[in-house]
Structures are given as structure tokens and as C-alpha cells.
Design a protein around this motif. Structure first.
Motif, PDB file in Angstrom:
ATOM      1  N   ILE A   1      -9.115  -0.350   0.002  1.00  0.00           N
ATOM      2  CA  ILE A   1     -10.095   0.331   0.671  1.00  0.00           C
ATOM      3  C   ILE A   1      -9.711   2.285   0.329  1.00  0.00           C
ATOM      4  N   SER A   2      -8.159   1.828   1.185  1.00  0.00           N
ATOM      5  CA  SER A   2      -7.839   3.113   1.864  1.00  0.00           C
ATOM      6  C   SER A   2      -6.579   3.418   0.090  1.00  0.00           C
TER       7      SER A   2
ATOM      8  N   LYS B   1      -9.570  11.206  -3.162  1.00  0.00           N
ATOM      9  CA  LYS B   1      -9.363  12.733  -2.620  1.00  0.00           C
ATOM     10  C   LYS B   1      -9.408  12.905  -4.120  1.00  0.00           C
TER      11      LYS B   1
ATOM     12  N   LYS C   1      -8.110  -4.559   2.716  1.00  0.00           N
ATOM     13  CA  LYS C   1      -7.845  -3.442   3.363  1.00  0.00           C
ATOM     14  C   LYS C   1      -7.161  -2.306   3.035  1.00  0.00           C
ATOM     15  N   THR C   2      -6.164  -2.309   2.441  1.00  0.00           N
ATOM     16  CA  THR C   2      -5.009  -1.636   1.694  1.00  0.00           C
ATOM     17  C   THR C   2      -5.960  -0.986   0.299  1.00  0.00           C
TER      18      THR C   2
ATOM     19  N   THR D   1      -5.167  -1.801  -7.729  1.00  0.00           N
ATOM     20  CA  THR D   1      -5.569  -2.227  -6.170  1.00  0.00           C
ATOM     21  C   THR D   1      -5.274  -3.961  -5.834  1.00  0.00           C
TER      22      THR D   1
ATOM     23  N   GLY E   1       1.117  -1.449  -0.218  1.00  0.00           N
ATOM     24  CA  GLY E   1      -0.083   0.081   0.489  1.00  0.00           C
ATOM     25  C   GLY E   1       1.021   1.228  -0.016  1.00  0.00           C
TER      26      GLY E   1
ATOM     27  N   ARG F   1       0.920   4.502  -2.705  1.00  0.00           N
ATOM     28  CA  ARG F   1       1.216   5.590  -2.905  1.00  0.00           C
ATOM     29  C   ARG F   1       2.319   6.169  -2.594  1.00  0.00           C
TER      30      ARG F   1
ATOM     31  N   GLN G   1      -9.568   5.799  -1.723  1.00  0.00           N
ATOM     32  CA  GLN G   1     -10.175   6.501  -0.956  1.00  0.00           C
ATOM     33  C   GLN G   1      -8.927   8.079  -1.188  1.00  0.00           C
ATOM     34  N   LEU G   2      -8.330   7.376  -1.489  1.00  0.00           N
ATOM     35  CA  LEU G   2      -6.651   7.980  -1.455  1.00  0.00           C
ATOM     36  C   LEU G   2      -6.875   8.600  -3.016  1.00  0.00           C
TER      37      LEU G   2
END
Lengths: 223, 367
Positions: B184-185, B192, B181-182, B175, B151, B155, B188-189
Motif C-alpha cells: 500500500i505504501s 503521488k 502494508k508495504t 509490489t 519496501g 523505494r 501510494q508513492l
């Protein structure tokens, strides 16, 4: 000392000179064939089908030239290449004259090693660089050579070690150096201590190259 | 042909054909695709459907065999190599396997795209540091990628892709190598970035979950063609194609539940029982349809599986249940469900897949 290696002591001056000749041949042929090998290795990688400057004609010509040069046994290359040596150096005998066959003997080998090292750079990383708008030159210098540096250093060590071996064969055309002394004096005159000490010095050179090379690789490969 | 100002990406009649060893593979067949500025556009399909090839056409990493590519009002195929490289800087890309340079630090990776810009070392460092802040990895600046988790690597890759201030970000299965879980994050990024920077995102995936989480529009690809497309809520609630429905049912675990119930558990139906699959959309998911049915038709409804999802504000529900009662009453109940816009399918027990054509919705007839 004199009782163990009498002939070596007697020929101390020649030995020192032979060491310098071997170092001279190794150093200068390593520099020139290093540059040539890098250029050819990079060209092989970028012109390969699917490469960043794919060009199947250039690739297959380069590929065949490298294969051809690599196929010639070094001892025969020494003789075959003498007209070119004569043209470039002005003589076919001696330490400097030996540089020509040494370079042609080793650079195709090095080019292949460089090619393999660079092919290990993940295709995805190259694609990412392309997607970021990098030019072919930027990709060569900032991606291929940077990502492949540790592997290139590793194959360079192996190449220099092979090269030290080849310099001893160049003794056959009167290149001087440790190989020459070991064969034309030690072997020919049954002065076995000369052959043996020449071998020990060559082994020491190989170990030093490997040791220093490994240190450099370790410094570069911090990831 | 005028290029619409609203569409940042316009692919017209794109075909990509690969030829190797006499084999001709048509990876992409005559695809037209328009993506609006500021959209999050998902392309879903199984591997080999041609999605990766299609998105590589957008920045011309893959030259199409035929068709035209326009990005930000520029016809990419008409550009000189130097101009094309400039155009590519407007399109960032992230990958399934991150594709970071292992010999550069995290900061070095983010700085890489800036090396070709004529800015000072200090400015470059500052910009890269800001980007690392944006993705929440500033404290890893001097680490090498090998020290990071998947993850975190993604990033870094996102920060790197943003260094050229692109208008578009292409996400190629970004992804797929990450845990849920990663995933989803990271999603979300991306969301954003879409909201805060107005970044247009084109993402390809084989997971409907990803589409459902952040996409506004979706295209379903099969065998080199886009077989269905539209707003995510619409496609989800009224899929027109069998494949689309498969993706949806997989993402809601319905497929697995049907398989488990019909084939794997030892379910014995009595003569007056029917195994029924129900799919509710929108308001039908909220009303008390089931309890109403049980009372009105005097049947027992035993729920074996149920799931409800919310997509763009629409509720989508799935249920597998056993209806017990008089056959004519069960048929009446089913008819009333269908008239209430619930999709109904009678499932057979014991390994067979359910008699879709006779009892349920036959997707192939609705093309």
C-alpha cells in the motif's frame, strides 16, 4: 642450523635467487594472464546468447579456444609452445622464456573463473542498467566488473596460487626458481633438505597470497 | 500513420515469438495498446500471460517479432543504438526483485544513471539526495541495499528510476514481493509521483487489489492477448470475461467465501432454501433492496458473507446468503433482483461449483 639443513646453508645464494625467480615468474605471468583472462572472461559473458552483446559465433569460438587451451596438460604445453616462445622471447630456456607457457597455461583457467564470477551478477541488475540507457561499455565497467569485483578478487587469489604451482613445473625447461632447485638439485642429488625447504618457502608464499588476498576482499566487500 | 499527441505509448500489432529447441512460444499475440500521457495503466494477468514480455517491448528490452513501438512520438525501432539508449532514459523501470546493485550504497545506486551525464560530482550527489528525499530514504544514503527492507529497496529503485527524469515509469510486479502494508505504501508513492510529476505509470500485476488502488485504466491479459480493457470502474463493475471476474472475486475474497461455503462447511439446505450469490453495482448497493425483498416476498434472508468495495466512486457489493421461503416466492424475489441490475447466481451445496449456466450469469456468452 647447519646440521639440520646443511645443503641449504651451503646453497644460500642459489636459494635467494630461486626465490626471486619464482616471484618474477609469478608476478609477470599473473599480470599478463590477468589482463588476458579478464578480457576473455568478459567477452565470454557479453557474447553469450542472451548477453548484452550476444554473438553466438564469437561466443562459440572463444568458448572452444579456452576449452582447448585448458585441456593441454601443462607439462606438455611447456614443450609444445616452444616455437612461439622462441619467436617471442628469442630463447626457449630460462626464467623469462618460462613466462610464455605460464601465461598460456593460466589465462584460460582465469578466463573461465572470471566468466563464472560475472555470470553470478544477477541478470536483473544488468537488465535494470539496460533499462536506464547504459551502453555495453558502461555495463561492463560500472556493473559487471563493479558488482563482480569481490568474486573476481577471490578467483584471482586461487589463480595466483595455481600459478605458483605451475612455476615449479616450469623448472622442467630450465626456468630456475624453487621448483627447479627442488627437483634438479634436491631430488636429483638426494639432498632432501633442499627439496623440503623449497616446499616450505612455496607454502609460505601461498599462505601470504591467501592472507593478503582475503584482507583485500574483506575491504572491497563491505556490503 | 500519425501518432496521437495524447498517447505517450502506442503499441501496434505487437507479437513476440520465442523459439527455443524447436519449440515456438507465442508470448504476445497481436496486441494493440495505447496509453495516455499521465495515466496509471494496469495490466493484469496470471504468470505466463505475457505481461512482462509486453511491457519490455515498451522500452525495447524485448524486441517484438512484429509490430511497431512508439514512445513519446518516437518510433523506437527506427532509432540507432545510441538514440535508443537516450530514448530508454525517458522510460524508468522498477522490478519485482528491485535489481539494485549490491556493491553500491543507496546513494550510489541512485547516482548510477547520472554517471553517464556530463554533470559535476556535486550536482550528481545533490540530485540523488533530492530523489532519496522524495522517496523518504535520505537518512539511508550511505547504507548498502542489503541492510534495507523490501519496501525500502523498492523505494531506492524508484528513486533510481526517476534519476533520468523519465516521462514513463514501468512497474514490473513491483509490489509482488512485498507484504500488504508495504504494498500500500509503495502504491501510494507511485500515485503521488503520478500526481506531482505527471509521470505516466504502466504497471503489471497479478493482484486486482493493486489495480483497484491506483489504476485509472486496466487491461486483462490471458495467453498473450488482451482479452478485456477499459476504465477500472467499468471493468470492475461490469466484467465481460470469466478471467476478469475471477480476478475481481479473488480480490474481494468472494471466490474463497463461495468455496468455503459450498464445499467446506457442513451446510444443509432444507427443501425451501436456496443458497444465492448476489453482486450489486453502483446505486443498487446503496438501496435497501434486501430488506425490501424480505418484506415484499415474505422470505427469510440469512447473510453468510458480504463485502463492499469502492472503485472510482462506484460501490460494488458482494453477498452470499440463504433465502428461505416458498419456492415461487424465492423465484419472484430473484427475478426482482435481476430486474434491479443485481447479478444473481444460485449456488449448489456440497462440493459442486454452482449451476452457473442455468441460474447465474454465464460470462462466456457475453464476449
Amino acid at each position: 642450523m647447519a646440521s639440520i639443513i646443511p645443503n641449504v646453508i651451503e646453497m644460500k645464494a642459489e636459494f635467494v635467487q630461486a626465490i626471486f625467480e619464482t616471484l618474477y615468474m609469478t608476478f609477470f605471468s599473473a599480470i599478463v594472464s590477468g589482463v588476458l583472462g579478464l578480457i576473455f572472461g568478459v567477452l565470454l559473458v557479453v557474447t553469450k546468447p542472451g548477453g548484452i552483446l550476444a554473438d553466438s559465433v564469437s561466443y562459440s569460438v572463444l568458448d572452444k579456444v579456452i576449452n582447448l587451451l585448458r585441456s593441454i596438460p601443462f607439462i606438455i604445453l611447456l614443450a609444445v609452445i616452444s616455437p612461439l616462445t622462441q619467436f617471442l622471447i628469442g630463447t626457449t630456456v630460462g626464467t623469462t622464456a618460462a613466462l610464455v607457457p605460464l601465461i598460456f597455461g593460466i589465462f584460460p583457467f582465469y578466463a573461465r573463473q572470471v566468466q563464472n564470477a560475472l555470470l553470478d551478477v544477477a541478470h536483473g541488475v544488468i537488465e535494470a542498467a539496460q533499462s536506464m540507457g547504459s551502453s555495453p561499455m558502461e555495463i561492463i565497467f560500472r556493473v559487471y566488473l563493479k558488482e563482480g569485483l569481490a568474486d573476481i578478487l577471490r578467483v584471482s587469489i586461487a589463480t595466483v596460487i595455481s600459478l605458483i604451482g605451475l612455476t615449479t613445473m616450469a623448472g622442467a625447461i630450465g626456468s630456475g626458481g624453487l621448483g627447479d632447485i627442488a627437483i634438479s638439485i634436491g631430488y636429483a642429488r638426494f639432498e632432501n633438505d633442499i627439496t623440503f625447504v623449497a616446499m616450505l618457502i612455496i607454502l609460505a608464499m601461498v599462505f601470504i597470497v591467501q592472507f593478503v588476498g582475503d584482507l583485500i576482499v574483506k575491504r572491497v566487500e563491505r556490503y | 500513420m500519425a501518432v496521437s499527441l495524447n498517447n505517450i505509448i502506442e503499441l501496434k500489432d505487437i507479437s513476440v515469438t520465442f523459439k527455443n529447441d524447436g519449440n515456438v512460444v507465442k508470448a504476445v499475440k497481436n496486441v494493440n495498446l495505447k496509453i495516455e500521457r499521465g495515466d496509471i495503466y494496469g495490466i493484469i494477468g496470471y504468470s505466463g500471460a505475457g505481461k512482462s514480455t509486453l511491457v519490455r517491448v515498451i522500452n525495447l528490452l524485448q524486441a517484438p517479432t512484429s509490430g511497431t513501438v512508439s514512445v513519446a512520438e518516437q518510433r523506437l525501432q527506427e532509432l540507432k543504438p545510441q538514440e535508443l539508449r537516450q530514448a530508454r532514459k525517458r522510460v524508468g523501470m522498477i522490478f519485482q526483485h528491485f535489481n539494485l546493485m549490491k556493491s553500491r550504497t543507496v546513494l550510489g545506486n541512485v547516482e548510477y544513471p547520472l554517471l553517464s551525464k556530463k554533470i559535476s560530482k556535486k550536482e550528481r550527489r545533490e540530485k540523488a539526495t533530492n530523489l532519496l528525499n522524495l522517496v523518504g530514504l535520505a537518512k539511508y544514503a550511505d547504507e548498502y541495499p542489503s541492510r534495507l527492507s523490501g519496501g525500502q529497496k523498492q523505494r531506492v529503485a524508484i528513486a533510481r528510476a526517476l534519476a533520468n527524469d523519465p516521462d514513463v515509469l514501468i512497474s514490473d510486479e513491483a509490489t509482488s514481493a512485498l507484504d500488504p502494508k508495504t504494498t500500500i505504501s509503495i502504491l501510494q508513492l507511485l500515485k503521488k509521483l503520478n500526481v506531482e510529476l505527471g509521470l505516466t505509470i504502466v504497471l503489471i500485476t497479478h493482484e486486482m487489489q493493486v489495480i483497484k488502488s491506483i489504476c485509472h485504466n486496466v487491461a486483462v491479459m490471458e495467453d498473450g492477448e488482451i482479452i478485456e480493457r477499459g476504465r477500472v470502474a467499468k471493468v470492475f463493475t461490469a466484467p465481460q470475461q470469466k478471467l476478469t471476474n475471477d480476478f475481481i472475486e479473488t480480490s474481494t475474497n468472494v471466490q474463497a467465501a463461495i468455496k468455503r461455503i459450498t464445499a467446506e462447511i457442513d451446510l444443509q439446505l432444507a427443501a425451501n432454501q436456496r443458497l444465492v450469490y448476489l453482486n450489486f453495482v453502483g446505486n443498487t448497493a446503496k438501496e435497501g433492496i434486501i430488506s425490501g425483498l424480505a418484506q415484499k416476498y415474505q422470505i427469510d434472508i440469512n447473510i453468510l458473507f458480504a463485502n463492499i468495495d469502492q472503485i472510482d466512486g462506484e460501490n460494488v457489493g458482494y453477498m452470499i446468503s440463504i433465502f428461505s421461503g416458498q419456492p415461487e416466492l424465492i423465484n419472484g424475489a430473484i427475478k426482482s433482483l435481476i430486474s434491479a441490475d443485481v447479478k444473481v447466481r444460485i449456488l449448489e451445496v456440497g462440493g459442486s461449483k454452482g449451476d452457473e449456466a442455468a441460474n447465474g450469469v454465464d460470462y462466456s456468452e457475453r464476449n
